[in-house]
Design an enzyme around this catalytic site. Structure first.
Site, short mmCIF file in Angstrom:
data_model
loop_
_atom_site.label_atom_id
_atom_site.label_comp_id
_atom_site.label_asym_id
_atom_site.label_seq_id
_atom_site.Cartn_x
_atom_site.Cartn_y
_atom_site.Cartn_z
N GLU A 87 -40.02 -41.51 17.55
CA GLU A 87 -39.97 -40.17 18.12
C GLU A 87 -40.88 -40.15 19.36
OE1 GLU A 87 -42.01 -37.03 15.94
OE2 GLU A 87 -40.28 -35.74 16.23
N CYS A 119 -38.84 -31.20 17.42
CA CYS A 119 -38.55 -32.06 16.26
C CYS A 119 -37.05 -32.29 16.12
CB CYS A 119 -39.11 -31.43 14.99
SG CYS A 119 -38.49 -29.75 14.76
N GLU A 127 -42.27 -30.04 6.95
CA GLU A 127 -41.22 -30.12 7.97
C GLU A 127 -41.73 -31.09 9.02
OE1 GLU A 127 -38.40 -28.83 7.71
OE2 GLU A 127 -38.64 -27.14 6.34
N LYS A 159 -53.55 -22.33 9.98
CA LYS A 159 -54.31 -23.24 10.85
C LYS A 159 -53.37 -23.62 11.99
CE LYS A 159 -55.37 -26.90 12.17
NZ LYS A 159 -55.31 -27.27 13.61
P1 NAP Z 1 -49.61 -33.14 14.01
O1 NAP Z 1 -50.57 -33.97 14.76
O2 NAP Z 1 -49.15 -33.62 12.70
O3 NAP Z 1 -50.28 -31.72 13.91
C1 NAP Z 1 -49.70 -30.64 13.21
C2 NAP Z 1 -50.81 -29.77 12.62
O4 NAP Z 1 -51.56 -30.53 11.67
C3 NAP Z 1 -51.80 -29.29 13.67
O5 NAP Z 1 -52.23 -27.99 13.32
C4 NAP Z 1 -52.93 -30.30 13.53
O6 NAP Z 1 -54.18 -29.82 13.97
C5 NAP Z 1 -52.93 -30.52 12.03
N1 NAP Z 1 -53.55 -31.80 11.66
C6 NAP Z 1 -53.66 -32.93 12.42
N2 NAP Z 1 -54.32 -33.88 11.75
C7 NAP Z 1 -54.65 -33.36 10.53
C8 NAP Z 1 -55.33 -33.85 9.40
N3 NAP Z 1 -55.84 -35.08 9.36
N4 NAP Z 1 -55.48 -33.04 8.32
C9 NAP Z 1 -54.99 -31.78 8.34
N5 NAP Z 1 -54.34 -31.26 9.39
C10 NAP Z 1 -54.15 -32.03 10.47
O7 NAP Z 1 -48.30 -32.88 14.84
P2 NAP Z 1 -48.19 -32.43 16.36
O8 NAP Z 1 -48.34 -33.66 17.18
O9 NAP Z 1 -49.06 -31.26 16.61
O10 NAP Z 1 -46.70 -31.87 16.40
C11 NAP Z 1 -45.63 -32.67 16.70
C12 NAP Z 1 -44.90 -33.10 15.44
O11 NAP Z 1 -44.41 -31.97 14.73
C13 NAP Z 1 -43.70 -33.93 15.75
O12 NAP Z 1 -43.64 -35.05 14.91
C14 NAP Z 1 -42.54 -32.98 15.46
O13 NAP Z 1 -41.35 -33.64 15.15
C15 NAP Z 1 -43.06 -32.17 14.36
N6 NAP Z 1 -42.34 -30.89 14.24
C16 NAP Z 1 -41.51 -30.70 13.18
C17 NAP Z 1 -40.81 -29.52 13.03
C18 NAP Z 1 -39.88 -29.30 11.87
O14 NAP Z 1 -39.55 -28.14 11.60
N7 NAP Z 1 -39.44 -30.31 11.18
C19 NAP Z 1 -40.97 -28.50 13.98
C20 NAP Z 1 -41.84 -28.72 15.04
C21 NAP Z 1 -42.53 -29.93 15.15
P3 NAP Z 1 -54.77 -30.16 15.44
O15 NAP Z 1 -53.63 -30.54 16.30
O16 NAP Z 1 -55.42 -28.90 15.82
O17 NAP Z 1 -55.78 -31.26 15.26
#
Ligand code: NAP
Ligand code: MG
Length: 502
Positions: free
Chosen positions: A396, A303, A268, A192
């Site tokens: 963050e 991240c 992660e 996804k």
């Molecule tokens: P996010 O909102 O948590 O989204 C990540 C994924 O989860 C997307 O595919 C999103 O889908 C999905 N998602 C969102 N809400 C959901 C729900 N209620 N149920 C199931 N899936 C759901 O994060 P983001 O804003 O896209 O990404 C930024 C974050 O990722 C930051 O906090 C960053 O630190 C973290 N990150 C961590 C790493 C690591 O390796 N530790 C690497 C990169 C990024 P949709 O967006 O399509 O709705």
């Protein structure tokens, strides 16, 4: 470094790209069962460039069913590891052969700079997939130290049908970090991607089919987190989910698992990563280059972004002057211009969020920047903050914003660095090797870099301490632990021939 084209040439490629607009399930492009779509936007212009399938629970059910069928009949899961290797190595070659198209598509869909897409995202994606492919026919299982009357084998088996949920900041690379080891291990996967950045993953799935990956093994279900993501997290026939994204969403996946089939969950998550520079750090030009790269690479949407500069007071003024000098070289602008190092933030919503932090920065001691350049674009910003509990120190931001905190001693630097709920990455700069390494041991983070900023490479595990991670690591041979489970096969060798029992 890739051989870059001109801005005009990149624009011409962008105009001629064919963008995928359906989900990829069971080896074919398919619209959502509901026929609903979502717009996909170029963050640099705000313009709609296409649509993707708005998949929901029905599509996830269909994809998981196909993945299960593929897993159970062994078309991939029971192939010789050498045969799986061949397919993954071929996929890596196809990614390289289509590198330019993928780089432009990634930049268009995400606002990332073409400079990064060409030099990092696409070549690293190819490398990661090749690395895991080449590893898989070289991993041995174990025999336990049992008695002479027994042989106990500890064998690794693929975990089964895996859900992979990934964010928008590194669409191709996060895909590779997950599908590389999952496919190498023999799992079937349902990905996804983030709704904002689904295009390149779809193209990779098509290339995987061309490389010989059997149908049903790699499925890409596009759509929102609330619809497709939650359905995958709650699916009773998904054996494991590997998630990269925000800490808040990660927490939800633990709930989905608890409330469904207790699928394994690997998370992660976010970071507020410290970069410590001690008074005795050498070569401040090099230090400044690392600090700037750590803070502003990928617009700070990283991240592991080094978003807290913790600097010892004796060196502060000199270092900040150098950091500003280097940051000025990071041109903000149109992502397809190869001179540009700071492109567009991912979306209007995210841009507004980062602008709220810019407002907070304006009320503090602003050292550089602080303004939006245009809708979606923010200049590298550096702000000094004294209060240790300020939002700019704790939260963050995920934007090009570096918070500077001044400390008096080594011990204070470590204490401030560890004073966070996160623990993904950290850096420490000092010419005193022993002190730097002592610091590295004291920092509570999954990756600590010494006299550099970075994330290690494919050979080193990546993941977080504390609320930055849970359950496993990406990258390196340890990534395979996520996608395999251990089975004990216990064999009794006792000779019972004279008892008549056998
Ligand atoms: P996010 O909102 O948590 O989204 C990540 C994924 O989860 C997307 O595919 C999103 O889908 C999905 N998602 C969102 N809400 C959901 C729900 N209620 N149920 C199931 N899936 C759901 O994060 P983001 O804003 O896209 O990404 C930024 C974050 O990722 C930051 O906090 C960053 O630190 C973290 N990150 C961590 C790493 C690591 O390796 N530790 C690497 C990169 C990024 P949709 O967006 O399509 O709705
Ligand atoms: Mg997009």
């Amino acid at each position: 470094m890739a051989d870059l084209l001109t801005h005009e040439e990149y624009k011409a490629i962008a105009a001629s790209l064919e963008l995928p607009n359906n989900a990829w399930i069971d080896g074919a492009y398919r619209p959502a069962i509901s026929a609903k779509t979502l717009d996909t936007v170029n963050p640099a212009t705000g313009r709609v460039i296409g649509t993707i399938a708005a998949c929901d629970k029905a599509d996830v059910d269909f994809a998981v069913g196909k993945a299960r069928e593929a897993f159970e009949d062994g078309r991939w899961s029971r192939l010789h590891p050498g045969a799986r290797k061949d397919v993954l190595v071929e996929l890596s070659k196809l990614i390289t052969r289509n590198a330019r198209e993928l780089a432009v598509m990634e930049s268009l869909d995400s606002g990332k700079t073409i400079y990064d897409c060409e030099n990092v995202d696409v070549p690293e994606t190819a490398h990661v997939i090749k690395w895991h492919g080449e590893l898989i026919d070289k991993i041995y299982d174990q025999v336990s130290p049992a008695s002479n009357d027994h042989i106990a084998m500890v064998v690794r088996e693929p975990v089964g049908v895996v859900g992979l949920v990934i964010p928008w900041n590194f669409p191709l690379l996060m895909l590779a970090w997950k599908i590389g080891p999952a496919l190498a291990a023999g799992c079937s996967v349902v990905v996804k991607p983030a709704a904002e950045t689904s295009l390149t993953g779809l193209r990779v799935a098509e290339l995987a089919a061309e490389a010989g990956l059997p149908r049903g093994v790699l499925n890409i279900v596009t759509g929102t987190g609330a619809q497709a993501g939650e359905a995958l997290g709650r699916h009773p026939d998904v054996d494991m989910v590997s998630f990269t994204g925000s800490t808040a969403t990660g927490r939800r996946f633990l709930n989905y698992s608890a409330e469904s089939n207790l699928k394994e969950v690997v998370l992660e998550l976010g970071g507020k990563n410290p970069c410590i520079v001690l008074d005795d750090a050498e070569d401040l030009d090099a230090v400044a280059a690392h600090v700037v790269n750590g803070a502003f690479w990928n617009m700070g949407q990283n991240c592991s972004a080094a978003s807290r500069l913790i600097v010892q007071k004796g060196i502060k003024d000199k270092l900040i002057a150098k950091v500003k000098e280097h940051a000025r070289e990071w041109i903000v602008g149109e992502p397809l211009n190869p001179e540009v190092r700071v492109g567009a933030l991912i979306s209007k919503g995210h841009f507004d969020k980062v602008c709220r932090y810019l407002k907070m920065a304006a009320a503090e001691k602003l050292l550089m920047g602080g303004k939006m350049v245009a809708e979606g674009f923010i200049e590298p910003t550096i702000v000094e903050v004294a209060a240790r509990d300020a939002a700019l120190v704790r939260e963050e931001v995920f934007g090009p914003l570096l918070t500077v905190i001044t400390v008096a001693t080594f011990e204070e630097a470590i204490a401030v660095a560890n004073d966070t709920e996160y623990g993904l990455a950290a850096s420490i700069f000092s010419a005193n090797g022993k002190r730097a390494l002592r610091g590295a041991r004291m920092l509570r983070a999954g990756t600590v870099t010494v006299n550099s900023f970075g994330e290690g490479d494919i050979t080193t595990p990546f993941g977080g301490y504390k609320q930055s991670g849970f359950g496993g690591r990406d990258n390196s041979i340890h990534a395979h632990d996520q996608y395999t489970q251990l089975k004990t096969i216990w064999v009794d060798l006792t000779d019972n021939s004279d008892t008549g029992i056998d």
